[in-house]
Design a protein around this motif. Structure first.
Motif, PDB file in Angstrom:
ATOM      1  N   ALA A 110      34.083 -52.444   3.591  1.00 44.98           N
ATOM      2  CA  ALA A 110      33.859 -52.173   2.170  1.00 44.98           C
ATOM      3  C   ALA A 110      33.674 -50.681   1.921  1.00 44.98           C
ATOM      4  O   ALA A 110      33.160 -49.951   2.763  1.00 44.98           O
ATOM      5  N   THR A 111      34.092 -50.256   0.733  1.00 44.43           N
ATOM      6  CA  THR A 111      33.909 -48.873   0.302  1.00 44.43           C
ATOM      7  C   THR A 111      33.105 -48.880  -0.985  1.00 44.43           C
ATOM      8  O   THR A 111      33.624 -49.239  -2.051  1.00 44.43           O
ATOM      9  N   VAL A 112      31.832 -48.517  -0.905  1.00 43.76           N
ATOM     10  CA  VAL A 112      30.959 -48.491  -2.075  1.00 43.76           C
ATOM     11  C   VAL A 112      30.698 -47.033  -2.441  1.00 43.76           C
ATOM     12  O   VAL A 112      30.133 -46.280  -1.645  1.00 43.76           O
ATOM     13  N   GLU A 113      31.120 -46.655  -3.634  1.00 41.77           N
ATOM     14  CA  GLU A 113      30.994 -45.273  -4.074  1.00 41.77           C
ATOM     15  C   GLU A 113      30.109 -45.192  -5.313  1.00 41.77           C
ATOM     16  O   GLU A 113      29.779 -46.206  -5.928  1.00 41.77           O
ATOM     17  N   ASN A 114      29.755 -43.973  -5.698  1.00 41.17           N
ATOM     18  CA  ASN A 114      28.945 -43.763  -6.906  1.00 41.17           C
ATOM     19  C   ASN A 114      29.870 -43.651  -8.114  1.00 41.17           C
ATOM     20  O   ASN A 114      30.155 -42.558  -8.605  1.00 41.17           O
ATOM     21  N   ARG A 115      30.346 -44.786  -8.574  1.00 34.75           N
ATOM     22  CA  ARG A 115      31.267 -44.831  -9.703  1.00 34.75           C
ATOM     23  C   ARG A 115      30.837 -45.920 -10.668  1.00 34.75           C
ATOM     24  O   ARG A 115      29.930 -46.693 -10.391  1.00 34.75           O
ATOM     25  N   GLN A 116      31.500 -45.986 -11.813  1.00 35.99           N
ATOM     26  CA  GLN A 116      31.160 -46.985 -12.818  1.00 35.99           C
ATOM     27  C   GLN A 116      31.337 -48.396 -12.246  1.00 35.99           C
ATOM     28  O   GLN A 116      32.212 -48.642 -11.407  1.00 35.99           O
ATOM     29  N   TRP A 117      30.496 -49.317 -12.724  1.00 37.38           N
ATOM     30  CA  TRP A 117      30.501 -50.667 -12.179  1.00 37.38           C
ATOM     31  C   TRP A 117      31.854 -51.344 -12.362  1.00 37.38           C
ATOM     32  O   TRP A 117      32.325 -52.065 -11.478  1.00 37.38           O
ATOM     33  N   THR A 118      32.513 -51.125 -13.482  1.00 35.07           N
ATOM     34  CA  THR A 118      33.826 -51.747 -13.703  1.00 35.07           C
ATOM     35  C   THR A 118      34.841 -51.280 -12.659  1.00 35.07           C
ATOM     36  O   THR A 118      35.726 -52.045 -12.269  1.00 35.07           O
ATOM     37  N   ASP A 119      34.710 -50.038 -12.209  1.00 38.56           N
ATOM     38  CA  ASP A 119      35.600 -49.546 -11.155  1.00 38.56           C
ATOM     39  C   ASP A 119      35.223 -50.123  -9.796  1.00 38.56           C
ATOM     40  O   ASP A 119      36.087 -50.381  -8.959  1.00 38.56           O
ATOM     41  N   GLU A 120      33.927 -50.321  -9.572  1.00 39.39           N
ATOM     42  CA  GLU A 120      33.450 -50.873  -8.308  1.00 39.39           C
ATOM     43  C   GLU A 120      33.929 -52.310  -8.108  1.00 39.39           C
ATOM     44  O   GLU A 120      34.090 -52.770  -6.965  1.00 39.39           O
ATOM     45  N   LEU A 121      34.163 -53.017  -9.204  1.00 42.10           N
ATOM     46  CA  LEU A 121      34.550 -54.425  -9.111  1.00 42.10           C
ATOM     47  C   LEU A 121      35.963 -54.620  -8.577  1.00 42.10           C
ATOM     48  O   LEU A 121      36.288 -55.677  -8.033  1.00 42.10           O
ATOM     49  N   VAL A 122      36.802 -53.613  -8.748  1.00 42.77           N
ATOM     50  CA  VAL A 122      38.183 -53.710  -8.277  1.00 42.77           C
ATOM     51  C   VAL A 122      38.207 -53.519  -6.768  1.00 42.77           C
ATOM     52  O   VAL A 122      37.724 -52.513  -6.247  1.00 42.77           O
ATOM     53  N   LEU A 123      38.761 -54.478  -6.055  1.00 41.82           N
ATOM     54  CA  LEU A 123      38.703 -54.483  -4.593  1.00 41.82           C
ATOM     55  C   LEU A 123      39.909 -53.768  -3.981  1.00 41.82           C
ATOM     56  O   LEU A 123      41.031 -53.897  -4.469  1.00 41.82           O
TER      57      LEU A 123
END
Length: 374
Positions: free
Chosen positions: A88-101
């Motif tokens: 997994a790649t978890v970054e400091n970005r908006q949640w809507t962007d984090e949801l895209v896998l």
């Protein structure tokens, strides 16, 4: 036998990305943590990404992480947790962007949810192929949720032998028949399963006047058909999980082009090394074998189109041990199967040099674009 279906779900926690944040930002591979502390950290992490998220919702997300077996009872990473950390790649970005896998994350969550929620996947895939959309015309979320759990419990009852397990399943069936889901219960029970299928590219989500609607597009229908062909029933699901065939089935479902030629033992070690070093770098006493094999399977599949079966990987490692008797040690589980791996510092150094050799198949940062395949 416990049915592979997630039961305690909630509409506010219906995205697979929650499990990634719980592992990477809120828990540890070596230190235990209280649930309340994890919930506070998670709520804070999600809010910093622009989404309203309270402690109560965070507790549901922690429950999801437990049921996906990415963290244990004391909130320390499990083998699955290490797999999340590897892929997994978890970054400091908006949640809507984090949801895209990403591609690797799609294969990661396919593997995690197949093990924890595979029975729901089978039921919903068959229903989507039959109806084309969910909820179907003349049905609602409560009908669908009730039917899904009743069918799943009945399927497991047919293949379960221990008397205590059969009695527990019969009790669940009788209780649900007499008290079918009402109000918002059906939506709470279903959205995680369907939204995960959506994030995995197996169904399309649309907005309708009466709320959410999930449809099988032409492309997703093909994937659903391949999923049902590979896992037609819960017995096939159980066999798949026992034999660690998650990634093989993912390759079938997504129709990834794949080469089947075997690696040499040293090539297998070279490809395994990055995952091994990352896990050891977390401070664990000894490296669990399953997550580093599965992470390497995913990397080989998405980077070089090579599909190496889990059983073949184990065989290659055993062969490698015969070539490096003093440098490779296995620790076995209760059944006598290799469960942990220890490599000597000398071998790690030699593998690192070998991985730079032009004849090595070690994965490089130059990866072919397989986005269209998924």
């Amino acid at each position: 036998m416990e049915p592979r279906i997630l039961y305690r779900t909630h509409y506010q926690v219906d995205e697979p990305a929650f499990a990634e944040v719980v592992v990477s930002k809120c828990t540890s591979p070596i230190a235990s943590t209280y649930d309340d502390s994890v919930a506070e950290r998670l709520a804070r992490e999600i809010r910093t990404r622009g989404k309203n998220f309270n402690i109560a919702a965070a507790r549901y997300a922690i429950g999801l992480a437990h049921r996906l077996a990415v963290i244990g009872d004391n909130n320390v990473w499990t083998d699955n947790g290490h797999l999340v950390n590897l892929l997994a790649t978890v970054e400091n970005r908006q949640w809507t962007d984090e949801l895209v896998l990403t591609i690797d994350e799609m294969l990661l969550h396919f593997r995690l949810f197949l093990e924890a929620d595979g029975a729901a996947f089978i039921f919903l895939a068959k229903l989507l192929l039959l109806e084309g959309q969910l909820p179907a015309k003349g049905s609602d979320w409560n009908d669908l949720a009730t039917d899904m759990f009743l069918a799943t419990y009945a399927d497991y009852l047919a293949v379960t032998n221990p008397t205590a397990d059969r009695m527990a399943l019969r009790s669940r069936i009788d209780r649900l028949r007499s008290q079918r889901y009402k109000g918002k219960s059906g939506a709470h029970k279903l959205f995680l399963h369907l939204q995960t299928l959506h994030r995995l590219g197996l169904v399309e989500r649309e907005s309708a006047s009466n709320g959410r609607q999930y449809r099988a597009s032409d492309e997703s229908r093909k994937r659903l058909e391949r999923l049902v062909a590979a896992i037609p029933d819960v017995l096939a699901l159980e066999r798949l999980v026992q034999r660690h065939r998650h990634i093989e089935v993912a390759a079938q479902v997504y129709d990834l082009r794949r080469q089947h030629e075997m690696l040499s033992p040293n090539e297998a070690l070279c490809n395994l090394l990055p995952s091994y070093l990352k896990v050891v770098g977390t401070g664990v006493a000894i490296c669990p074998l399953a997550p580093i094999i599965e992470a390497t399977q995913v990397s080989l599949l998405t980077a070089t189109y090579r599909l190496l079966k889990y059983a073949d990987f184990i065989a290659l490692l055993r062969e490698a041990q015969s070539l490096h008797l003093r440098d490779i040690r296995f620790h076995q589980d209760r059944r006598g199967n290799p469960a942990f791996l220890k490599l000597s510092d000398d071998l790690i150094q030699r593998l690192a040099v070998g991985g730079q050799n032009s004849h090595s198949l070690a994965i490089t940062s130059s990866r072919p674009n397989v986005a269209d395949g998924i």
